[in-house]
Design a protein around this motif. Structure first.
Motif, PDB file in Angstrom:
ATOM      1  N   LYS A   1       0.487  -0.945  -0.156  1.00  0.00           N
ATOM      2  CA  LYS A   1       0.018  -0.114  -0.008  1.00  0.00           C
ATOM      3  C   LYS A   1       0.880   1.288   0.022  1.00  0.00           C
ATOM      4  O   LYS A   1       0.299   2.292  -0.671  1.00  0.00           O
ATOM      5  N   ALA A   2       2.067   1.176   0.824  1.00  0.00           N
ATOM      6  CA  ALA A   2       2.620   2.600   0.822  1.00  0.00           C
ATOM      7  C   ALA A   2       3.019   2.647  -0.396  1.00  0.00           C
ATOM      8  O   ALA A   2       3.314   3.526  -0.742  1.00  0.00           O
ATOM      9  N   THR A   3       4.080   1.869  -1.443  1.00  0.00           N
ATOM     10  CA  THR A   3       4.201   1.697  -2.679  1.00  0.00           C
ATOM     11  C   THR A   3       3.550   2.285  -3.366  1.00  0.00           C
ATOM     12  O   THR A   3       4.053   3.309  -4.556  1.00  0.00           O
ATOM     13  N   PHE A   4       1.483   1.204  -3.000  1.00  0.00           N
ATOM     14  CA  PHE A   4       1.066   2.363  -4.018  1.00  0.00           C
ATOM     15  C   PHE A   4       0.253   3.859  -3.956  1.00  0.00           C
ATOM     16  O   PHE A   4       0.163   4.665  -4.956  1.00  0.00           O
ATOM     17  N   ALA A   5       1.139   3.952  -2.880  1.00  0.00           N
ATOM     18  CA  ALA A   5       0.419   5.800  -2.492  1.00  0.00           C
ATOM     19  C   ALA A   5       1.284   6.757  -2.360  1.00  0.00           C
ATOM     20  O   ALA A   5       1.568   7.286  -3.417  1.00  0.00           O
TER      21      ALA A   5
END
Length: 195
Positions: A39-43
């Motif tokens: 999720k952090a990478t996507f964000a």
């Protein structure tokens, strides 16, 4: 150089407008989307694609870490995503949408000038900035066309076969203009001219 200046000015306007239009919501979204690495990478990718600046994303991350809102593990994912998000700008440029540049400038100007809502005005300014980016690309393309037959420039470009020299020149150019997207844009222009 005029095309590059217009490109950089457009990038600055787009970044400024999007930060103003979506800044607070981006912070909230980033905080919610960093609960795991994926999720952090996507964000990081999403925020950087929207604000067109991995530097802005990185500054946000440092602020979140300082405030205790994010861990180091979460921040690594966001930074990786920011690097991925930077490539989205290059992909938009590579689609060769320069023929619509002045339409975007005119449309953005109309929205920014005629609509009273502050949020909409920021989006109009962002649209105008995007049009300036594409128009600057078009100007750079036209300006570099004569360089195809200018032998000293052709010889200089052939020296870029050395990866170390190419890395050094692109790092120096990026440091000067403070935009990896601008460096990528110039490289795309040179590649489209056969250099």
């Amino acid at each position: 150089f005029g095309g590059l200046a217009l490109f950089l000015f457009g990038m600055d306007q787009l970044t400024h407008a999007l930060k103003k239009a979506a800044g607070g919501r981006m912070k909230a979204l980033l905080a919610r989307l960093t609960t795991n690495r994926f999720k952090a990478t996507f964000a990081g990718t999403l925020v950087t694609a929207v604000v067109q600046s991995s530097s802005v994303t990185t500054v946000l991350v440092v602020g979140f870490i300082s405030a205790g809102l994010m861990t180091l593990t979460q921040s690594v994912g966001v930074i990786m995503g920011a690097n991925i998000g930077t490539t989205i700008t290059a992909q938009i440029i590579a689609f060769n949408v320069t023929q619509y540049a002045l339409i975007l400038v005119a449309l953005g100007f109309a929205v920014q000038s005629l609509i009273k809502r502050k949020q909409a005005r920021y989006y109009g300014l962002g649209l105008m900035g995007l049009g300036m980016i594409f128009f600057g690309m078009e100007l750079m393309t036209e300006a570099t066309t004569p360089l195809r037959t200018y032998q000293p420039f052709v010889d200089l470009m052939r020296q870029m076969d050395n990866p170390a020299l190419g890395l050094l020149v692109s790092a120096a150019f990026t440091a000067v203009v403070q935009s990896s997207s601008a460096t990528t844009g110039v490289i795309i222009v040179l590649a489209s001219q056969g250099f």
